[in-house]
Design an enzyme around this catalytic site. Structure first.
Site, PDB file in Angstrom:
ATOM      1  CB  SER A  50       9.063  -0.826  -5.402  1.00  0.00           C
ATOM      2  OG  SER A  50       9.071   0.335  -4.595  1.00  0.00           O
ATOM      3  CE  LYS A  84      -5.681  12.799   3.528  1.00  0.00           C
ATOM      4  NZ  LYS A  84      -4.220  13.025   4.002  1.00  0.00           N
ATOM      5  NE  ARG A 121      11.629   6.468  -3.504  1.00  0.00           N
ATOM      6  CZ  ARG A 121      11.218   5.796  -2.721  1.00  0.00           C
ATOM      7  NH1 ARG A 121       9.834   5.485  -2.944  1.00  0.00           N
ATOM      8  NH2 ARG A 121      11.650   5.453  -1.623  1.00  0.00           N
ATOM      9  N   GLY A 138       0.923  -1.246  -0.007  1.00  0.00           N
ATOM     10  CA  GLY A 138      -0.173   0.079   0.009  1.00  0.00           C
ATOM     11  C   GLY A 138       0.848   1.175  -0.044  1.00  0.00           C
ATOM     12  CE1 TYR A 150       6.031  -3.037  -1.654  1.00  0.00           C
ATOM     13  CE2 TYR A 150       7.123  -1.210  -2.048  1.00  0.00           C
ATOM     14  CZ  TYR A 150       6.361  -1.732  -2.394  1.00  0.00           C
ATOM     15  OH  TYR A 150       5.650  -1.930  -3.652  1.00  0.00           O
ATOM     16  CD  GLN A 173       6.095  15.367   1.859  1.00  0.00           C
ATOM     17  OE1 GLN A 173       6.199  16.391   2.219  1.00  0.00           O
ATOM     18  NE2 GLN A 173       5.041  14.490   2.461  1.00  0.00           N
TER      19      GLN A 173
HETATM   20  P1  NAD Z   1      -2.292  -3.632  -5.620  1.00  0.00           P
HETATM   21  O1  NAD Z   1      -2.219  -3.676  -4.147  1.00  0.00           O
HETATM   22  O2  NAD Z   1      -3.558  -2.999  -6.186  1.00  0.00           O
HETATM   23  O3  NAD Z   1      -2.364  -5.187  -6.267  1.00  0.00           O
HETATM   24  C1  NAD Z   1      -1.642  -6.158  -5.609  1.00  0.00           C
HETATM   25  C2  NAD Z   1      -2.571  -7.244  -5.735  1.00  0.00           C
HETATM   26  O4  NAD Z   1      -1.897  -8.360  -5.123  1.00  0.00           O
HETATM   27  C3  NAD Z   1      -3.863  -7.095  -4.965  1.00  0.00           C
HETATM   28  O5  NAD Z   1      -4.884  -7.303  -5.506  1.00  0.00           O
HETATM   29  C4  NAD Z   1      -3.692  -8.204  -3.624  1.00  0.00           C
HETATM   30  O6  NAD Z   1      -4.957  -8.664  -3.333  1.00  0.00           O
HETATM   31  C5  NAD Z   1      -2.770  -9.099  -4.359  1.00  0.00           C
HETATM   32  N1  NAD Z   1      -2.247 -10.191  -3.521  1.00  0.00           N
HETATM   33  C6  NAD Z   1      -1.748  -9.690  -2.129  1.00  0.00           C
HETATM   34  N2  NAD Z   1      -1.386 -10.850  -1.365  1.00  0.00           N
HETATM   35  C7  NAD Z   1      -1.403 -11.858  -2.205  1.00  0.00           C
HETATM   36  C8  NAD Z   1      -1.663 -13.292  -2.200  1.00  0.00           C
HETATM   37  N3  NAD Z   1      -0.997 -13.974  -1.142  1.00  0.00           N
HETATM   38  N4  NAD Z   1      -1.971 -14.309  -3.247  1.00  0.00           N
HETATM   39  C9  NAD Z   1      -2.530 -13.581  -4.200  1.00  0.00           C
HETATM   40  N5  NAD Z   1      -2.741 -12.269  -4.778  1.00  0.00           N
HETATM   41  C10 NAD Z   1      -2.204 -11.461  -3.404  1.00  0.00           C
HETATM   42  O7  NAD Z   1      -0.981  -2.904  -5.958  1.00  0.00           O
HETATM   43  P2  NAD Z   1      -0.614  -2.461  -7.328  1.00  0.00           P
HETATM   44  O8  NAD Z   1      -0.397  -1.047  -7.295  1.00  0.00           O
HETATM   45  O9  NAD Z   1      -1.321  -2.976  -8.560  1.00  0.00           O
HETATM   46  O10 NAD Z   1       0.935  -2.973  -7.322  1.00  0.00           O
HETATM   47  C11 NAD Z   1       1.223  -4.070  -8.117  1.00  0.00           C
HETATM   48  C12 NAD Z   1       2.732  -4.510  -7.834  1.00  0.00           C
HETATM   49  O11 NAD Z   1       3.606  -3.340  -8.214  1.00  0.00           O
HETATM   50  C13 NAD Z   1       3.038  -4.853  -6.463  1.00  0.00           C
HETATM   51  O12 NAD Z   1       4.066  -5.746  -6.421  1.00  0.00           O
HETATM   52  C14 NAD Z   1       3.644  -3.417  -5.842  1.00  0.00           C
HETATM   53  O13 NAD Z   1       4.779  -3.859  -4.805  1.00  0.00           O
HETATM   54  C15 NAD Z   1       4.476  -3.049  -7.087  1.00  0.00           C
HETATM   55  N6  NAD Z   1       4.521  -1.522  -7.031  1.00  0.00           N
HETATM   56  C16 NAD Z   1       3.596  -0.814  -7.213  1.00  0.00           C
HETATM   57  C17 NAD Z   1       3.848   0.639  -7.182  1.00  0.00           C
HETATM   58  C18 NAD Z   1       2.692   1.595  -7.438  1.00  0.00           C
HETATM   59  O14 NAD Z   1       2.873   2.915  -7.195  1.00  0.00           O
HETATM   60  N7  NAD Z   1       1.250   1.280  -7.620  1.00  0.00           N
HETATM   61  C19 NAD Z   1       4.869   1.239  -6.994  1.00  0.00           C
HETATM   62  C20 NAD Z   1       6.191   0.337  -6.756  1.00  0.00           C
HETATM   63  C21 NAD Z   1       5.819  -0.914  -7.075  1.00  0.00           C
END
Ligand code: NAD
Length: 336
Positions: free
Chosen positions: A122, A204, A290, A83, A153, A224
């Protein structure tokens, strides 16, 4: 890739995964499997023509099930317990447990013999010492080492990046790794505690308008700095990187740097309102500055994310506004 090869999107019920599945279907891929732990009614997008599975990918057997039949196909590993700053600063153990998903998925992908494996890393992998000032020097890929990633994370992401590298070296699995920098757009989290800054600020502002309070709380002092990548740029970059010969982790982010105050300015302008700002200096705010250094992505892919923040935010605001009104009408709410 042939259009009828199986493509698996892990985390397909999430923000980026839901958009990726939609994009693959629109591009004519007929065998797209979308997997997520959440019940279907909590997925941001449920595409009827994909094979949708509800599975907990921390479990090895479920990863084997997810990759079943993917021998000649591709895997996109986006599933993670994650998140915005409010979530990752307070749930470090949960974030690290995503290592179970990443470990079991890559093992299952190797055993299925898939052609390519994508891993979503990330910007949180970068050394925190390089992010102490708002006046940033953009982060280049080499700045992940010596390692001092975001606690919890970021360390898990860095570990899983290295696992990709060693699965390539030891088993010949072709892996592609992108380091996403703040992705935003519609059909993602905008309330509940896991939302990131662009969605939180939209909500918000909408809340303040609806309630008539004309005040907004900002986490930190608003000075920031960050960059934010529009979802369509993210999808384009993922596709280009996945089908490239680039074997090293690559930044995938915009380099349009703004302060959080400037992000609020943009949303206020879209909403046609000016709010009194209240700064919460005790709230989680992450690193001071960043940005994404895009030298390598331009060199390797001849492209970088280029959608203007103002344009993407207008579309994001409109979507969150509709969601908010559908859920709460114009009444005052306590959504957090
Ligand atoms: P998101 O939380 O919307 O999607 C991640 C999904 O993974 C969720 O729907 C969640 O239910 C699912 N998940 C979690 N645990 C699980 C499990 N045990 N089994 C199956 N599914 C599971 O996040 P997002 O923004 O779509 O991010 C996708 C990927 O990109 C992630 O790995 C995140 O770390 C990476 N990321 C995202 C951002 C961003 O800004 N959104 C930035 C850097 C990295």
């Amino acid at each position: 890739m042939k259009k009828d090869q199986l493509i698996v999107v892990a985390g397909g019920g999430g923000f980026i995964g839901g958009h990726l599945v939609g994009d693959l279907l629109r591009r004519g891929f007929t065998q797209v499997r979308s997997v997520d732990i959440k019940p279907f009614d909590e997925w941001y997008q449920v595409h009827e023509s994909s094979d949708n599975l509800q599975l907990d990918l921390r479990l090895k057997d479920n990863c084997v099930r997810a990759c079943d039949g993917a021998g000649a196909g591709e895997i996109y590993q986006l599933a993670a317990d994650m998140g915005g700053m409010g979530f990752i600063e307070n749930n470090k153990a949960l974030c690290m447990l995503s290592v179970l998903i990443n470990t079991h998925m890559i093992m299952a992908a190797r055993d299925a013999g898939v052609t390519r494996y994508f891993y979503s890393s990330s910007a949180c992998v970068y050394n925190q010492d390089k992010q102490t000032s708002e006046d940033v020097v953009a982060l280049k890929e080499a700045d992940a080492y010596p390692a001092d990633a975001e606690d919890g994370y970021g360390w898990e992401k860095l570990f899983s990046e290295r696992m990709c590298r060693h699965f390539t070296e030891d088993y010949g699995l072709i892996c592609r790794v992108a380091r996403f920098h703040n992705v935003y757009g519609p059909d993602g989290t905008w309330e509940g505690g896991r939302e990131k800054a662009p969605a939180a600020i939209c909500r918000k502002v909408i809340e303040a308008k609806a309630a008539g309070t004309h005040e907004i709380e900002i986490w930190g002092d608003g000075k920031q700095t960050r960059s934010f990548m529009w979802i369509d740029d993210c999808l384009k970059g993922v596709d280009m990187l996945m089908h490239s010969e680039v074997e090293v982790p690559l930044n995938l982010g915009s380099n349009e740097l703004v302060t959080i105050n400037q992000l609020v300015d943009i949303v206020e302008e879209i909403a046609g309102i000016t709010l009194k700002r209240r700064y919460n200096l005790d709230a989680p705010k992450g690193v001071n500055g960043r940005n994404s250094d895009n030298t390598l992505i331009k060199q390797y892919l001849g492209w970088e994310p280029d959608t203007r923040l103002r344009d993407g935010m207008a579309r994001t605001y409109a979507w969150i506004h509709d969601e908010y009104m559908a859920r709460y009408g114009t009444g005052v709410t306590t959504a957090s």
